[in-house]
Design an enzyme around this catalytic site. Sequence first.
Site, PDB file in Angstrom:
ATOM      1  N   CYS A 142       0.834  -1.206   0.000  1.00  0.00           N
ATOM      2  CA  CYS A 142       0.000   0.000   0.000  1.00  0.00           C
ATOM      3  C   CYS A 142       0.868   1.256   0.000  1.00  0.00           C
ATOM      4  CB  CYS A 142      -0.932  -0.004   1.220  1.00  0.00           C
ATOM      5  SG  CYS A 142      -2.020   1.436   1.297  1.00  0.00           S
ATOM      6  N   CYS A 145      -0.548   4.057   2.192  1.00  0.00           N
ATOM      7  CA  CYS A 145      -0.353   3.832   3.629  1.00  0.00           C
ATOM      8  C   CYS A 145       1.079   4.114   4.056  1.00  0.00           C
ATOM      9  CB  CYS A 145      -0.698   2.390   3.995  1.00  0.00           C
ATOM     10  SG  CYS A 145      -2.304   1.811   3.422  1.00  0.00           S
ATOM     11  N   ASP A 146       2.046   3.660   3.263  1.00  0.00           N
ATOM     12  CA  ASP A 146       3.433   3.607   3.722  1.00  0.00           C
ATOM     13  C   ASP A 146       4.402   4.471   2.925  1.00  0.00           C
ATOM     14  OD1 ASP A 146       2.706   1.746   5.686  1.00  0.00           O
ATOM     15  OD2 ASP A 146       2.896   0.087   4.280  1.00  0.00           O
TER      16      ASP A 146
END
Length: 323
Positions: A142, A145-146
């Site tokens: 992701c 997300c990261d």
Amino acid sequence: MSEIATPNTTHDTVILGSGCSGLTAAIYAARANFKPLVLEGHEPGGQLSITTLVENFPGWPQGIQGPELIENMKQQAVRFGAELRMAHLVSVDLSSHPYTLNLGPGKPPIHTRTLIIASGASARWLNLPSEQALIGHGVSSCATCDGFFASGKPIAVIGGGDSAMEEALFLTRFATKVTLINRSENFRASRIMLDRAIAHPNIQFLSSTIVEEVLGVDEKDVRGLRLRNVKTGERSELPVSFMFLGIGHIPNAKMFHGQLDLDDDGYILTHGNVFPTRDGKPIPGVFACGDIQDRRYRQAITAAGTGCMAALEVEKFLEEHGR
């Protein structure tokens, strides 16, 4: 479909999945005193359970570890009366009401007046031992997300479709260089997405190349990739600090084939956010939320939002049809 029936031995609601959407639905349903049964599935906690620091979930200014966030949500749901059970759904019968859930040989079926499907979608992995060992330590599925954690570092994105192009383009906001690795010399991405990636000065391409090993297992931190050119057999090492998988997701919906309308990739089709259909018509008392029906956003907060919606619809349905 038969008329709505409500035998005493039937659950008010069953929730399939214990990720962010399923647990949010459990919290809302439990607070409404429906005593939801949550079947945790084959990936308890969903993708957050393999995520390290979550910094974009509201209410946690310093961030929170993914497993801790999931555990907090579980405790919150149980506090209000939800029951969590380790179980994996094998098949379901949505042809008559109450609905029947089958958990496999030797296990009694579960009957429920309403069903919330929150079984999510599993990221596609390369299934390398080194990759699996470093998930959450420099290996991610992701970018949204990261990506922030890759700030100022060289990274790699694996894949050749639109998902990989989108991930690579997004990650150029953070990384010093993005290397896009594709096992074929041909790319499945749409022409416009491929052209955008090619035109970006910070994206380089390695085609006809596969990852054989992710380096850094001993250090618990990605140090690079061991690569092999599938045409020449030549091996090389690429120094990177992150590897992002952009090869798509697999919706956990195979038990609903023939029962619900699915798109070409197997995601549950919904209208009005959480209402799945069969032959284009809504199924009374059945709702879907989270990544099982959301292939666009796939964020913890959007999953939680649709989980809330599904639980509110359960409450409305049960009030209208009696308990």
